[in-house]
Design an enzyme around this catalytic site. Structure first.
Site, PDB file in Angstrom:
ATOM      1  N   HIS A  48       0.837  -1.207   0.000  1.00 36.48           N
ATOM      2  CA  HIS A  48       0.000   0.000   0.000  1.00 36.48           C
ATOM      3  C   HIS A  48       0.870   1.253   0.000  1.00 36.48           C
ATOM      4  O   HIS A  48       0.608   2.221   0.711  1.00 36.48           O
ATOM      5  CB  HIS A  48      -0.955  -0.036   1.200  1.00 36.48           C
ATOM      6  CG  HIS A  48      -1.807  -1.266   1.195  1.00 36.48           C
ATOM      7  ND1 HIS A  48      -3.024  -1.319   0.562  1.00 36.48           N
ATOM      8  CD2 HIS A  48      -1.582  -2.504   1.697  1.00 36.48           C
ATOM      9  CE1 HIS A  48      -3.528  -2.535   0.687  1.00 36.48           C
ATOM     10  NE2 HIS A  48      -2.665  -3.269   1.367  1.00 36.48           N
ATOM     11  N   ASP A  54      -6.383  -1.066  -3.013  1.00 36.04           N
ATOM     12  CA  ASP A  54      -6.688  -2.062  -1.990  1.00 36.04           C
ATOM     13  C   ASP A  54      -7.672  -3.052  -2.601  1.00 36.04           C
ATOM     14  O   ASP A  54      -8.720  -2.642  -3.121  1.00 36.04           O
ATOM     15  CB  ASP A  54      -7.371  -1.431  -0.776  1.00 36.04           C
ATOM     16  CG  ASP A  54      -6.520  -0.427  -0.039  1.00 36.04           C
ATOM     17  OD1 ASP A  54      -5.346  -0.250  -0.393  1.00 36.04           O
ATOM     18  OD2 ASP A  54      -7.053   0.199   0.897  1.00 36.04           O
ATOM     19  N   HIS A  58      -7.446  -7.275   1.708  1.00 41.67           N
ATOM     20  CA  HIS A  58      -6.848  -6.318   2.646  1.00 41.67           C
ATOM     21  C   HIS A  58      -7.583  -6.324   3.990  1.00 41.67           C
ATOM     22  O   HIS A  58      -6.950  -6.205   5.048  1.00 41.67           O
ATOM     23  CB  HIS A  58      -6.885  -4.930   2.010  1.00 41.67           C
ATOM     24  CG  HIS A  58      -6.187  -3.852   2.767  1.00 41.67           C
ATOM     25  ND1 HIS A  58      -5.051  -4.057   3.525  1.00 41.67           N
ATOM     26  CD2 HIS A  58      -6.462  -2.511   2.866  1.00 41.67           C
ATOM     27  CE1 HIS A  58      -4.660  -2.901   4.056  1.00 41.67           C
ATOM     28  NE2 HIS A  58      -5.496  -1.967   3.689  1.00 41.67           N
ATOM     29  N   HIS A 175     -13.376   0.986   4.374  1.00 37.51           N
ATOM     30  CA  HIS A 175     -12.660  -0.185   3.861  1.00 37.51           C
ATOM     31  C   HIS A 175     -13.513  -1.449   4.004  1.00 37.51           C
ATOM     32  O   HIS A 175     -13.617  -2.251   3.068  1.00 37.51           O
ATOM     33  CB  HIS A 175     -11.346  -0.379   4.620  1.00 37.51           C
ATOM     34  CG  HIS A 175     -10.228   0.503   4.176  1.00 37.51           C
ATOM     35  ND1 HIS A 175     -10.148   1.828   4.525  1.00 37.51           N
ATOM     36  CD2 HIS A 175      -9.138   0.246   3.392  1.00 37.51           C
ATOM     37  CE1 HIS A 175      -9.050   2.350   3.991  1.00 37.51           C
ATOM     38  NE2 HIS A 175      -8.415   1.419   3.304  1.00 37.51           N
ATOM     39  N   GLU A 187      -6.030   4.771  -3.465  1.00 38.07           N
ATOM     40  CA  GLU A 187      -5.594   5.807  -2.523  1.00 38.07           C
ATOM     41  C   GLU A 187      -4.353   6.522  -3.047  1.00 38.07           C
ATOM     42  O   GLU A 187      -3.605   5.981  -3.865  1.00 38.07           O
ATOM     43  CB  GLU A 187      -5.316   5.167  -1.160  1.00 38.07           C
ATOM     44  CG  GLU A 187      -6.561   4.525  -0.566  1.00 38.07           C
ATOM     45  CD  GLU A 187      -6.279   3.626   0.616  1.00 38.07           C
ATOM     46  OE1 GLU A 187      -7.205   3.425   1.423  1.00 38.07           O
ATOM     47  OE2 GLU A 187      -5.150   3.090   0.731  1.00 38.07           O
TER      48      GLU A 187
END
Length: 231
Positions: A48, A54, A58, A175, A187
């Site tokens: 990451h 992701d 994760h 998430h 991200e």
């Protein structure tokens, strides 16, 4: 029309910011032209690091790994939502997003589906302490986006969830909701202002890392209808 590509990625170097507790990035020469006749580097980083995706594993124990997911999961029609008026630690709610719900639904039905990209302009704080003070998405807004068929939510900040540096337990609700639905997060995007208007396709294709929970990417965009064969 010949394609014009927009780079949505940060450079990876020794100054790259990582999520608190993640391993640092390093890239060092192991062979050089002067000594060996060629250049080769060795790299060390977390999955990451920098601009990255992701994938469900994760946060979801039996979720899809990065190499399990089809390439189509990482290419989509962009809806960029202007949130540049947001202040440090502000929340991004469904009220902020709902005016775009019709276009999100329309693009969700198109070939390649839809990505919703949250344009906070927080990438301007990259490599500063302020980068950790980014706005963040609410659980409710994340759930509503998933319900609309959004296959990826991206943000030009460290995380769509609040980043806490005070030692308190993080809330990873976004998430859990997005990855739990089998969707993807992106991200540390940048340059979202360049694709704020018009119709754009975005690619965040990861490395094919076996069994992993995410990957650095070279995120990029091009206008819908551009001729990629002549780019």
């Amino acid at each position: 029309m010949v394609a014009t590509f927009v780079d949505l990625s940060h450079i990876l170097d020794e100054t790259v910011q990582v999520y608190p507790g993640d391993p640092p990035f390093s890239c060092c020469p192991v062979l050089t032209i002067q000594k060996d006749g060629l250049n080769v580097h060795t790299m060390s980083m977390g999955t990451h690091t920098g601009t990255h995706v992701d994938t469900p594993f994760h946060f979801i124990e039996d979720g899809a790994r990065t190499d399990d997911m089809p390439l189509s999961a990482f290419i989509g029609n962009a809806v960029v939502i202007d949130l540049t008026e947001k202040k440090p630690k502000d929340t991004v709610t469904w009220t902020d997003i709902s005016p775009h719900s019709d276009v999100i639904s329309r693009k969700a039905s198109l070939e390649n589906g839809v990505f919703v990209l949250l344009h906070t302009e927080w990438s301007k704080y990259w490599q500063t302490d302020m980068y950790f003070e980014h706005p963040f998405l609410t659980r409710d807004a994340a759930q509503r986006l998933v319900d609309l068929g959004v296959k990826l939510i991206g943000i030009d900040a460290l995380s769509p969830d609040e980043t806490r540096l005070d030692g308190s337990t993080p809330d990873f609700g976004v998430h859990e909701i997005v990855l739990g639905a089998g969707a993807v997060l992106a991200e540390n995007l940048r340059n979202l202002n360049a694709i704020q208007t018009g119709d754009w396709l975005v690619s965040v294709v990861p490395l094919k890392l076996k069994g992993c929970d995410g990957s650095p990417v070279r995120a990029l965009a091009w206008r819908v209808g551009d001729n990629l064969s002549q780019a």
